[in-house]
Design a protein around this motif. Structure first.
Motif, PDB file in Angstrom:
ATOM      1  N   TYR A 102     -19.037  21.717   4.782  1.00  6.84           N
ATOM      2  CA  TYR A 102     -20.100  20.855   4.251  1.00  6.84           C
ATOM      3  C   TYR A 102     -20.857  21.514   3.093  1.00  6.84           C
ATOM      4  O   TYR A 102     -21.925  21.063   2.713  1.00  6.84           O
ATOM      5  CB  TYR A 102     -21.075  20.469   5.369  1.00  6.84           C
ATOM      6  N   HIS A 103     -20.318  22.604   2.593  1.00 10.17           N
ATOM      7  CA  HIS A 103     -20.910  23.352   1.467  1.00 10.17           C
ATOM      8  C   HIS A 103     -22.225  24.028   1.831  1.00 10.17           C
ATOM      9  O   HIS A 103     -23.068  24.250   0.967  1.00 10.17           O
ATOM     10  CB  HIS A 103     -21.077  22.460   0.231  1.00 10.17           C
ATOM     11  N   ILE A 104     -22.381  24.355   3.101  1.00  8.85           N
ATOM     12  CA  ILE A 104     -23.565  25.089   3.561  1.00  8.85           C
ATOM     13  C   ILE A 104     -23.198  26.574   3.600  1.00  8.85           C
ATOM     14  O   ILE A 104     -22.236  26.949   4.275  1.00  8.85           O
ATOM     15  CB  ILE A 104     -24.008  24.632   4.968  1.00  8.85           C
ATOM     16  N   PRO A 105     -23.938  27.421   2.884  1.00 12.42           N
ATOM     17  CA  PRO A 105     -23.648  28.863   2.954  1.00 12.42           C
ATOM     18  C   PRO A 105     -23.916  29.391   4.367  1.00 12.42           C
ATOM     19  O   PRO A 105     -24.935  29.073   4.977  1.00 12.42           O
ATOM     20  CB  PRO A 105     -24.636  29.487   1.955  1.00 12.42           C
ATOM     21  N   GLU A 106     -22.958  30.189   4.857  1.00  7.03           N
ATOM     22  CA  GLU A 106     -23.099  30.739   6.204  1.00  7.03           C
ATOM     23  C   GLU A 106     -22.677  32.204   6.228  1.00  7.03           C
ATOM     24  O   GLU A 106     -21.780  32.615   5.491  1.00  7.03           O
ATOM     25  CB  GLU A 106     -22.235  29.956   7.200  1.00  7.03           C
ATOM     26  N   PRO A 107     -23.307  32.979   7.117  1.00  8.92           N
ATOM     27  CA  PRO A 107     -22.961  34.398   7.230  1.00  8.92           C
ATOM     28  C   PRO A 107     -21.567  34.579   7.829  1.00  8.92           C
ATOM     29  O   PRO A 107     -21.139  33.786   8.664  1.00  8.92           O
ATOM     30  CB  PRO A 107     -24.037  34.949   8.162  1.00  8.92           C
ATOM     31  N   GLN A 108     -20.901  35.647   7.406  1.00  6.02           N
ATOM     32  CA  GLN A 108     -19.560  35.931   7.901  1.00  6.02           C
ATOM     33  C   GLN A 108     -19.519  37.176   8.794  1.00  6.02           C
ATOM     34  O   GLN A 108     -18.833  37.184   9.802  1.00  6.02           O
ATOM     35  CB  GLN A 108     -18.596  36.109   6.720  1.00  6.02           C
ATOM     36  N   LYS A 109     -20.251  38.210   8.410  1.00  5.67           N
ATOM     37  CA  LYS A 109     -20.205  39.474   9.147  1.00  5.67           C
ATOM     38  C   LYS A 109     -21.549  39.881   9.737  1.00  5.67           C
ATOM     39  O   LYS A 109     -21.637  40.861  10.452  1.00  5.67           O
ATOM     40  CB  LYS A 109     -19.711  40.592   8.223  1.00  5.67           C
ATOM     41  N   ALA A 110     -22.587  39.151   9.414  1.00  9.56           N
ATOM     42  CA  ALA A 110     -23.936  39.516   9.865  1.00  9.56           C
ATOM     43  C   ALA A 110     -24.036  39.503  11.383  1.00  9.56           C
ATOM     44  O   ALA A 110     -23.412  38.674  12.053  1.00  9.56           O
ATOM     45  CB  ALA A 110     -24.960  38.550   9.268  1.00  9.56           C
ATOM     46  N   LYS A 111     -24.851  40.427  11.903  1.00 12.89           N
ATOM     47  CA  LYS A 111     -24.999  40.513  13.360  1.00 12.89           C
ATOM     48  C   LYS A 111     -25.800  39.323  13.893  1.00 12.89           C
ATOM     49  O   LYS A 111     -26.655  38.759  13.212  1.00 12.89           O
ATOM     50  CB  LYS A 111     -25.639  41.836  13.762  1.00 12.89           C
ATOM     51  N   LEU A 112     -25.509  38.971  15.122  1.00 11.11           N
ATOM     52  CA  LEU A 112     -26.195  37.881  15.804  1.00 11.11           C
ATOM     53  C   LEU A 112     -27.643  38.272  16.061  1.00 11.11           C
ATOM     54  O   LEU A 112     -27.936  39.403  16.461  1.00 11.11           O
ATOM     55  CB  LEU A 112     -25.484  37.592  17.122  1.00 11.11           C
ATOM     56  N   PHE A 113     -28.549  37.347  15.815  1.00  8.04           N
ATOM     57  CA  PHE A 113     -29.975  37.551  16.092  1.00  8.04           C
ATOM     58  C   PHE A 113     -30.261  36.814  17.395  1.00  8.04           C
ATOM     59  O   PHE A 113     -30.083  35.604  17.477  1.00  8.04           O
ATOM     60  CB  PHE A 113     -30.811  36.981  14.940  1.00  8.04           C
ATOM     61  N   THR A 114     -30.709  37.531  18.404  1.00  9.48           N
ATOM     62  CA  THR A 114     -30.814  36.932  19.737  1.00  9.48           C
ATOM     63  C   THR A 114     -32.242  36.776  20.251  1.00  9.48           C
ATOM     64  O   THR A 114     -32.441  36.280  21.351  1.00  9.48           O
ATOM     65  CB  THR A 114     -30.008  37.761  20.762  1.00  9.48           C
ATOM     66  N   THR A 115     -33.232  37.211  19.479  1.00  9.13           N
ATOM     67  CA  THR A 115     -34.613  37.034  19.925  1.00  9.13           C
ATOM     68  C   THR A 115     -35.236  35.837  19.216  1.00  9.13           C
ATOM     69  O   THR A 115     -34.586  35.169  18.423  1.00  9.13           O
ATOM     70  CB  THR A 115     -35.443  38.313  19.685  1.00  9.13           C
ATOM     71  N   THR A 116     -36.476  35.557  19.511  1.00 11.58           N
ATOM     72  CA  THR A 116     -37.168  34.411  18.921  1.00 11.58           C
ATOM     73  C   THR A 116     -37.823  34.805  17.611  1.00 11.58           C
ATOM     74  O   THR A 116     -38.619  35.752  17.588  1.00 11.58           O
ATOM     75  CB  THR A 116     -38.241  33.889  19.897  1.00 11.58           C
ATOM     76  N   PRO A 117     -37.528  34.092  16.531  1.00 14.40           N
ATOM     77  CA  PRO A 117     -38.200  34.408  15.266  1.00 14.40           C
ATOM     78  C   PRO A 117     -39.677  33.996  15.326  1.00 14.40           C
ATOM     79  O   PRO A 117     -40.053  33.079  16.046  1.00 14.40           O
ATOM     80  CB  PRO A 117     -37.435  33.573  14.233  1.00 14.40           C
ATOM     81  N   ASP A 118     -40.496  34.683  14.548  1.00 14.00           N
ATOM     82  CA  ASP A 118     -41.923  34.395  14.513  1.00 14.00           C
ATOM     83  C   ASP A 118     -42.240  33.159  13.679  1.00 14.00           C
ATOM     84  O   ASP A 118     -43.293  32.545  13.857  1.00 14.00           O
ATOM     85  CB  ASP A 118     -42.689  35.589  13.938  1.00 14.00           C
ATOM     86  N   MET A 119     -41.359  32.827  12.761  1.00 11.77           N
ATOM     87  CA  MET A 119     -41.556  31.678  11.882  1.00 11.77           C
ATOM     88  C   MET A 119     -40.189  31.085  11.559  1.00 11.77           C
ATOM     89  O   MET A 119     -39.225  31.823  11.401  1.00 11.77           O
ATOM     90  CB  MET A 119     -42.265  32.114  10.592  1.00 11.77           C
ATOM     91  N   VAL A 120     -40.145  29.754  11.478  1.00  9.08           N
ATOM     92  CA  VAL A 120     -38.907  29.069  11.094  1.00  9.08           C
ATOM     93  C   VAL A 120     -39.203  28.171   9.900  1.00  9.08           C
ATOM     94  O   VAL A 120     -40.110  27.335   9.951  1.00  9.08           O
ATOM     95  CB  VAL A 120     -38.335  28.220  12.255  1.00  9.08           C
ATOM     96  N   ILE A 121     -38.433  28.352   8.827  1.00 11.60           N
ATOM     97  CA  ILE A 121     -38.525  27.487   7.660  1.00 11.60           C
ATOM     98  C   ILE A 121     -37.441  26.424   7.834  1.00 11.60           C
ATOM     99  O   ILE A 121     -36.261  26.731   7.899  1.00 11.60           O
ATOM    100  CB  ILE A 121     -38.326  28.276   6.351  1.00 11.60           C
ATOM    101  N   VAL A 122     -37.895  25.180   7.927  1.00 12.91           N
ATOM    102  CA  VAL A 122     -37.058  24.062   8.369  1.00 12.91           C
ATOM    103  C   VAL A 122     -36.660  23.167   7.189  1.00 12.91           C
ATOM    104  O   VAL A 122     -37.523  22.765   6.406  1.00 12.91           O
ATOM    105  CB  VAL A 122     -37.834  23.223   9.415  1.00 12.91           C
ATOM    106  N   PRO A 123     -35.377  22.808   7.097  1.00 13.83           N
ATOM    107  CA  PRO A 123     -34.965  21.862   6.056  1.00 13.83           C
ATOM    108  C   PRO A 123     -35.370  20.443   6.437  1.00 13.83           C
ATOM    109  O   PRO A 123     -35.525  20.126   7.619  1.00 13.83           O
ATOM    110  CB  PRO A 123     -33.441  22.007   6.039  1.00 13.83           C
ATOM    111  N   LEU A 124     -35.534  19.598   5.441  1.00 14.70           N
ATOM    112  CA  LEU A 124     -35.845  18.198   5.705  1.00 14.70           C
ATOM    113  C   LEU A 124     -35.565  17.372   4.465  1.00 14.70           C
ATOM    114  O   LEU A 124     -35.427  17.899   3.365  1.00 14.70           O
ATOM    115  CB  LEU A 124     -37.305  18.045   6.152  1.00 14.70           C
ATOM    116  N   LEU A 125     -35.492  16.088   4.680  1.00 20.55           N
ATOM    117  CA  LEU A 125     -35.380  15.146   3.567  1.00 20.55           C
ATOM    118  C   LEU A 125     -36.720  14.489   3.286  1.00 20.55           C
ATOM    119  O   LEU A 125     -37.061  14.220   2.144  1.00 20.55           O
ATOM    120  CB  LEU A 125     -34.328  14.074   3.880  1.00 20.55           C
ATOM    121  N   ALA A 126     -37.470  14.216   4.343  1.00 22.64           N
ATOM    122  CA  ALA A 126     -38.789  13.587   4.220  1.00 22.64           C
ATOM    123  C   ALA A 126     -39.608  13.979   5.445  1.00 22.64           C
ATOM    124  O   ALA A 126     -39.058  14.418   6.459  1.00 22.64           O
ATOM    125  CB  ALA A 126     -38.652  12.069   4.129  1.00 22.64           C
TER     126      ALA A 126
END
Length: 188
Positions: A102-126
């Motif tokens: 779908y042309h979304i850039p994604e990590p290939q070798k990066a390690k899995l992050f398993t804890t809860t992030p302190d902030m999430v930047i969320v995509p949206l259309l509206a």
């Protein structure tokens, strides 16, 4: 307005943006992002832009964070379209990214992050004045956010609409939404 109408409207608004418009809007989004209090943020999850959809260029934010806040761990998603679930990975660099189907850039070798992030930047259309958002309709972020008690911040080139009429129980409200001209703060 209904989500379907908002989705169509937002995609049309984005497609009408010129490269100069995009550059100016992205620079203004970054300027607004810089106003956030990041003093207690140790990890920040951020979506990566789908360039052909003219999404906000979150690489500008990532680059700024790496320069100004190297202590903040940057986390990026990888979507599994068979299960509609995302995994989360520590950001390495652009060289580790590969566009999916779908042309979304994604990590290939990066390690899995398993804890809860302190902030999430969320995509949206509206989004609306109550903090509800319209995405592409797959529910990836609503499923992810439903499990988190963390700051949820949207990024939008356009201002809030009055109300999304067809909000349902699984829709997760944002805490804030950054636009080129202001930061909306949503309260109960």
């Amino acid at each position: 307005m209904l989500k379907s109408a908002l989705r169509k409207q937002a995609l049309n608004q984005r497609s009408a943006l010129t490269e100069d418009n995009l550059q100016e809007l992205n620079e203004k989004l970054l300027a607004q992002f810089k106003k956030l209090d990041l003093s207690n943020i140790k990890s920040l999850h951020i979506f990566l832009p789908i360039i052909h959809q003219k999404e906000p260029d979150t690489f500008l934010i990532i680059d700024w964070l790496q320069q100004q806040h190297p202590e903040i761990e940057i986390v990026i998603p990888k979507a599994d379209f068979k299960t509609s679930i995302m995994s989360h990975h520590s950001y390495l660099d652009k060289e580790d990214l590969l566009n999916n189907h779908y042309h979304i850039p994604e990590p290939q070798k990066a390690k899995l992050f398993t804890t809860t992030p302190d902030m999430v930047i969320v995509p949206l259309l509206a989004f609306d004045k109550k903090g509800y958002r319209v995405g592409y309709g797959k529910g990836f972020y609503d499923r992810f956010l439903s499990k988190l008690a963390t700051q949820k911040i949207g990024l939008s080139f356009f201002d809030a609409v009055e109300e999304i009429i067809d909000v349902h129980l699984n829709d997760i409200r944002l805490d804030k939404c950054i636009t080129p001209n202001q930061i909306y703060i949503f309260k109960d």
